[in-house]
Design a protein around this motif. Structure first.
Motif, PDB file in Angstrom:
ATOM      1  N   ILE A 145       0.822  -1.214   0.000  1.00 25.53           N
ATOM      2  CA  ILE A 145       0.000   0.000   0.000  1.00 25.53           C
ATOM      3  C   ILE A 145       0.854   1.262   0.000  1.00 25.53           C
ATOM      4  O   ILE A 145       0.596   2.208  -0.749  1.00 25.53           O
ATOM      5  N   LYS A 146       1.886   1.300   0.859  1.00 26.33           N
ATOM      6  CA  LYS A 146       2.687   2.511   1.032  1.00 26.33           C
ATOM      7  C   LYS A 146       4.158   2.122   1.193  1.00 26.33           C
ATOM      8  O   LYS A 146       4.705   2.156   2.296  1.00 26.33           O
ATOM      9  N   PRO A 147       4.825   1.735   0.107  1.00 24.91           N
ATOM     10  CA  PRO A 147       6.195   1.206   0.218  1.00 24.91           C
ATOM     11  C   PRO A 147       7.194   2.191   0.803  1.00 24.91           C
ATOM     12  O   PRO A 147       8.118   1.784   1.502  1.00 24.91           O
ATOM     13  N   GLU A 148       7.006   3.488   0.545  1.00 22.29           N
ATOM     14  CA  GLU A 148       8.011   4.467   0.982  1.00 22.29           C
ATOM     15  C   GLU A 148       8.042   4.677   2.495  1.00 22.29           C
ATOM     16  O   GLU A 148       9.037   5.166   3.038  1.00 22.29           O
ATOM     17  N   PHE A 149       6.964   4.312   3.203  1.00 23.00           N
ATOM     18  CA  PHE A 149       6.928   4.529   4.654  1.00 23.00           C
ATOM     19  C   PHE A 149       6.788   3.227   5.443  1.00 23.00           C
ATOM     20  O   PHE A 149       6.637   3.265   6.665  1.00 23.00           O
ATOM     21  N   THR A 150       6.857   2.090   4.776  1.00 27.76           N
ATOM     22  CA  THR A 150       6.628   0.814   5.466  1.00 27.76           C
ATOM     23  C   THR A 150       7.633   0.563   6.585  1.00 27.76           C
ATOM     24  O   THR A 150       7.293  -0.057   7.600  1.00 27.76           O
ATOM     25  N   TYR A 151       8.846   1.062   6.426  1.00 27.84           N
ATOM     26  CA  TYR A 151       9.879   0.830   7.455  1.00 27.84           C
ATOM     27  C   TYR A 151       9.450   1.327   8.820  1.00 27.84           C
ATOM     28  O   TYR A 151       9.954   0.865   9.863  1.00 27.84           O
ATOM     29  N   LEU A 152       8.497   2.279   8.863  1.00 28.57           N
ATOM     30  CA  LEU A 152       8.047   2.820  10.142  1.00 28.57           C
ATOM     31  C   LEU A 152       7.332   1.774  10.985  1.00 28.57           C
ATOM     32  O   LEU A 152       7.395   1.818  12.223  1.00 28.57           O
ATOM     33  N   LEU A 153       6.654   0.832  10.340  1.00 26.70           N
ATOM     34  CA  LEU A 153       5.847  -0.141  11.078  1.00 26.70           C
ATOM     35  C   LEU A 153       6.688  -1.028  11.987  1.00 26.70           C
ATOM     36  O   LEU A 153       6.421  -1.110  13.197  1.00 26.70           O
ATOM     37  N   PRO A 154       7.724  -1.715  11.484  1.00 22.70           N
ATOM     38  CA  PRO A 154       8.523  -2.552  12.384  1.00 22.70           C
ATOM     39  C   PRO A 154       9.454  -1.764  13.298  1.00 22.70           C
ATOM     40  O   PRO A 154      10.064  -2.345  14.195  1.00 22.70           O
ATOM     41  N   LEU A 155       9.559  -0.436  13.074  1.00 20.54           N
ATOM     42  CA  LEU A 155      10.379   0.402  13.955  1.00 20.54           C
ATOM     43  C   LEU A 155       9.558   1.117  15.020  1.00 20.54           C
ATOM     44  O   LEU A 155      10.127   1.710  15.945  1.00 20.54           O
ATOM     45  N   ALA A 156       8.232   1.086  14.898  1.00 18.85           N
ATOM     46  CA  ALA A 156       7.374   1.818  15.825  1.00 18.85           C
ATOM     47  C   ALA A 156       7.438   1.194  17.221  1.00 18.85           C
ATOM     48  O   ALA A 156       7.045   0.038  17.406  1.00 18.85           O
ATOM     49  N   PRO A 157       7.915   1.924  18.225  1.00 19.98           N
ATOM     50  CA  PRO A 157       8.123   1.328  19.558  1.00 19.98           C
ATOM     51  C   PRO A 157       6.840   0.855  20.224  1.00 19.98           C
ATOM     52  O   PRO A 157       6.830  -0.191  20.883  1.00 19.98           O
ATOM     53  N   ALA A 158       5.744   1.604  20.069  1.00 12.08           N
ATOM     54  CA  ALA A 158       4.489   1.187  20.701  1.00 12.08           C
ATOM     55  C   ALA A 158       3.946  -0.074  20.049  1.00 12.08           C
ATOM     56  O   ALA A 158       3.293  -0.893  20.709  1.00 12.08           O
TER      57      ALA A 158
END
Length: 397
Positions: A113-126
């Motif tokens: 869906i959003k390849p450019e921001f996907t890295y945020l998901l596995p890095l999100a601390p919460a």
């Protein structure tokens, strides 16, 4: 492309393992209190293994008073996995393994869906902190598939996935509001009826056998939510803790929800182009959770992938990280507050917990506002709904 997918896979596996390490101290004490709160490793998985009869492989909706307090597909997951577990620890580990696989799959759905921001998901601390609290990822994965297929106009697949998600956890039902609006604005009137009918028919087909055979147990989830008082994480409990107790909570929460959803509909009318479901799903579920009488610690698992797919500009990343920090702070706060009730020598007092709850809500509102502001940058100038509401009442010259 292959390097990016390998990197995302590595990040997802690392996040899943890191989350498992975070929950592992509780296994050494068999989730004893107050340790499970002090170490922030509480999980519903082992807790409900014994409390809801999974240890004895009992049908999850058989009891009139002690049935599983979730929609039917979550109950089926709880029931099916109980046959390969013989203790709270093995039950937790097996379910956590399945949830880890779902999380990895979720990362790749978000990537589509959003390849450019996907890295945020596995890095999100919460997100990492909450992976194994409950079974929500089963519903979140199918919800994200519904969004993915809807924005690619595969409406049949989307409606099927949404019905499955609603039958697993009820929250995705609120996505029908933007879905039906988008179809209406795209002048796909026939699809509105087909989508709604397919979703409802499949939900009914999944739920009807349970409702007919064990009606009281099936209804327990809905009854608990209707009868619920101000509960953990909610705006209403924070007000209570700060001495602003409010009567008629059901009416107030419904009123706030209606106000929020009305504002959301006005926003949908105001955007110049028909929005994608991915771009607005976070906003509608954030409204629902802010108005709700409860905000369970794992609810951040719902909002984080929706926030990632809603982002369109790197300038908005600061709002995402402010919100994640607030969610992580709240994750620590609720467990330290609960520790006080179970004999811990130290913990977070009522006022501090209420304050952090309000900070989390404020951060959620801020992120939603940043996304709304970005979407409204290209405003509909061909006679907006605001004009209809506020300009039409002006006297003619």
């Amino acid at each position: 492309m292959a390097m990016r997918t390998r990197a995302l896979l590595a990040l997802a596996i690392f996040a899943a393992l890191l989350s498992f390490v975070k929950f592992s101290p509780c296994q050494d004490t068999n989730w004893a209190t107050p340790g499970q709160y002090i170490h922030a490793c509480y999980s519903d998985l082992p807790s409900l293994f014994g409390e809801r009869g999974m240890a004895d492989n009992k049908w999850p909706y058989a009891s009139d008073t002690n049935s599983v307090e979730y929609p039917v597909l979550t109950g089926l997951v709880m029931y099916a996995t109980s046959f390969v577990a013989h203790s709270p620890i093995s039950y937790f580990n097996f379910n956590a393994f399945l949830l880890a696989l779902l999380f990895i799959g979720l990362v790749f759905i978000v990537y589509r869906i959003k390849p450019e921001f996907t890295y945020l998901l596995p890095l999100a601390p919460a997100m990492i902190a909450s992976l194994y609290i409950n079974w929500d990822l089963w519903a979140i994965a199918t919800m994200m598939l519904a969004i993915y297929w809807f924005d690619r106009k595969a409406y049949l697949y989307s409606s099927i996935a949404l019905a499955v998600s609603i039958s697993t956890k009820f929250l995705p039902i609120f996505l029908l509001l933007p879905i039906l609006f988008i179809l209406w604005r795209s002048n796909q009137i026939r699809e509105i009826f087909k989508y709604a009918a397919t979703t409802f028919a499949l939900w009914l087909a999944i739920n009807l056998p349970f409702a007919l055979t064990t009606p009281t147990g099936w209804w327990r989830f809905y009854k608990l939510n209707l009868d619920r008082e101000a509960d953990w994480g909610s705006l209403w409990l924070a007000f209570n803790h700060l001495g602003l107790g409010l009567a008629n909570l059901n009416y107030l929460s419904i009123l706030l929800l209606l106000i929020g959803l009305t504002a959301f509909v006005i926003f949908l009318f105001e955007v110049k182009n028909t929005p994608t479901l991915a771009s607005v799903a976070f906003i509608v579920l954030a409204i629902v959770m802010i108005a709700s009488k409860v905000y369970s610690p794992q609810y951040v698992l719902w909002l984080t992938p929706l926030a990632v797919i809603a982002l369109t500009n790197k300038k908005d990343l600061h709002a995402f990280w402010i919100w994640q920090i607030a969610e992580t702070l709240y994750h620590v706060a609720i467990w330290q507050h609960l520790a006080l009730f179970t004999g811990a020598a130290f913990g977070l007092q009522q006022g501090g917990y209420a304050t952090i709850t309000l900070i989390r809500i404020a951060a959620t509102i801020y992120l939603a506002w940043v996304l709304i502001k970005r979407a409204l940058a290209a405003r509909n100038t061909q006679g907006s709904l605001f004009d209809l509401l506020f300009e039409a009442s002006k006297p003619y010259p």
